[in-house]
Design an enzyme around this catalytic site. Structure first.
Site, PDB file in Angstrom:
ATOM      1  N   CYS A 179       0.830  -1.207   0.000  1.00 23.69           N
ATOM      2  CA  CYS A 179       0.000   0.000   0.000  1.00 23.69           C
ATOM      3  C   CYS A 179       0.871   1.267   0.000  1.00 23.69           C
ATOM      4  O   CYS A 179       1.562   1.524  -0.977  1.00 23.69           O
ATOM      5  CB  CYS A 179      -0.973  -0.040   1.165  1.00 23.69           C
ATOM      6  SG  CYS A 179      -2.404   1.046   0.941  1.00 23.69           S
ATOM      7  N   HIS A 186      -3.923  -5.062   0.010  1.00 22.38           N
ATOM      8  CA  HIS A 186      -3.525  -5.669   1.283  1.00 22.38           C
ATOM      9  C   HIS A 186      -3.614  -7.191   1.199  1.00 22.38           C
ATOM     10  O   HIS A 186      -4.696  -7.765   1.363  1.00 22.38           O
ATOM     11  CB  HIS A 186      -4.427  -5.161   2.412  1.00 22.38           C
ATOM     12  CG  HIS A 186      -4.097  -3.769   2.853  1.00 22.38           C
ATOM     13  ND1 HIS A 186      -3.232  -3.505   3.883  1.00 22.38           N
ATOM     14  CD2 HIS A 186      -4.496  -2.569   2.374  1.00 22.38           C
ATOM     15  CE1 HIS A 186      -3.117  -2.201   4.038  1.00 22.38           C
ATOM     16  NE2 HIS A 186      -3.874  -1.610   3.125  1.00 22.38           N
ATOM     17  N   GLU A 224      -2.721  -9.361   3.339  1.00 18.18           N
ATOM     18  CA  GLU A 224      -3.138  -9.963   4.612  1.00 18.18           C
ATOM     19  C   GLU A 224      -4.657  -9.981   4.738  1.00 18.18           C
ATOM     20  O   GLU A 224      -5.222 -10.866   5.377  1.00 18.18           O
ATOM     21  CB  GLU A 224      -2.504  -9.218   5.780  1.00 18.18           C
ATOM     22  CG  GLU A 224      -3.076  -7.870   6.102  1.00 18.18           C
ATOM     23  CD  GLU A 224      -2.655  -6.768   5.158  1.00 18.18           C
ATOM     24  OE1 GLU A 224      -3.102  -5.631   5.350  1.00 18.18           O
ATOM     25  OE2 GLU A 224      -1.879  -7.031   4.210  1.00 18.18           O
TER      26      GLU A 224
END
Length: 348
Positions: free
Chosen positions: A243, A325, A327
């Site tokens: 990001c 992202h 994750e």
């Protein structure tokens, strides 16, 4: 009864219901996510913003601390069509104003048409339009928050999984989500979390296998020290970023970034890999993007909706970054193999 007011640029004032009292100001943005409200509200990337949820009911599965991405709520305020009591009480306990009974379809349409804008909020028994407009008048543009890294970063070195048998990762905390650390630790990496203004000497002392630049809020050009660190360490150690981390890396290596009209925020952003032609769904939260990757970085992934760069790489210099992202709590999990790729790069 109206006891909350949301003032937008252009001095339009929207009436609502106070669910958590207070005054606030920030850039108003929206997320299209319909789950993950706990993760969104504790994501440091929302620092200095007012988060509007486009999904009409926020809080329908309660509030659980184990889902938090940090130790506090980061948006300055939040707006929804309806907050449940659980979420309203949580935000009130955090001192974060919350306003509902708002036509969020209208708010989202205005942000989409006019772009992310400054906002002022007044909520509670003594709320007034005048107070909301005063908050609006005092609001800064996101690029003017030059010290935003200090608001979200750790103050000193933190160590996670000291006995890990995997690679050692120096994670530069520009506002890192907790699940980034968890994703690395799950793969048995030892993670050294360092402040956003860590020096090359701080990194050299650790001698990591990977230098990892985290996500975070605001304009990437304001993370000058992080960019200088990247510039000095590139080619010496494998480099990864997520990001804001992708944007900082691009700027440091001769590229350029720019503010988006209203950004990407939600759990439904399609990304196409230019090497495999495979499309995955991703979680995103950013208001800036890489406008020009420069000569050292290759664009390997793009957003299907607007062709903005979602992945940058340089195989010779061992660089891999993602705008989204991987994750991805609470999901989707299509891109979690990014962390495997990062650690494999370190082992090689």
């Amino acid at each position: 009864m109206t006891d909350a007011y949301v003032a937008l640029e252009g001095e339009r004032v929207i009436e609502g219901r106070c669910r958590a009292p207070g005054t606030a100001r920030g850039e108003i943005v929206f997320t299209t996510a319909y789950t993950g409200y706990e993760e969104s509200l504790t994501d440091p990337s929302y620092e200095e913003q007012v988060l509007t949820f486009s999904y009409p009911l926020i809080g329908n599965y309660g509030v659980r601390e184990e889902r938090f991405e940090s130790d506090r709520v980061h948006p300055r305020a939040s707006v929804a069509r309806e907050f449940t009591d659980d979420v309203a009480e949580w935000l009130a306990s955090e001192g974060v104003p919350a306003v509902d009974h708002v036509d969020t379809r209208d708010v989202v349409t205005e942000i989409r048409d006019e772009g992310a804008m400054k906002c002022g909020i007044s909520a509670g028994p003594d709320a007034s339009e005048e107070e909301a407009l005063e908050q609006l008048a005092q609001c800064k543009h996101m690029s003017d928050h030059t010290d935003i890294g200090a608001q979200v970063s750790v103050d000193e070195h933190e160590l996670h999984n000291a006995e890990g048998e995997g690679p050692s990762v120096a994670l530069i905390d520009c506002g890192a989500k907790g699940s980034i650390v968890e994703s690395l630790v799950e793969r048995d990496a030892t993670v050294h979390v360092l402040p956003y203004d860590a020096t090359p000497g701080d990194v050299e002392e650790l001698d990591p296998d990977v230098l990892f630049i985290s996500n975070g809020p605001g304009d990437p050009v304001n993370f000058e020290q992080t960019g200088e660190l990247v510039e000095q360490k590139v080619g010496e150690v494998p480099l990864a970023g997520i990001c804001l981390g992708q944007q900082v890396v691009a700027n440091a290596l001769g590229g350029d970034t720019e503010k988006m009209e209203f950004g990407h925020r939600g759990v439904n952003q399609p990304v196409r890999d230019l090497r495999t032609d495979r499309v995955v769904m991703t979680t995103q939260n950013h208001g800036y993007t890489v406008a020009d990757p420069g000569e050292k970085l290759e664009v390997t992934q793009i957003n299907v909706n607007d062709d903005t760069p979602e992945g940058l790489e340089n195989d010779d210099l061992d660089i891999i970054t993602r705008q989204y992202h991987p994750e991805a709590n609470p999901g989707p999990n299509d891109s979690k193999n990014f962390f495997d790729d990062v650690l494999a790069m370190a082992e090689e």
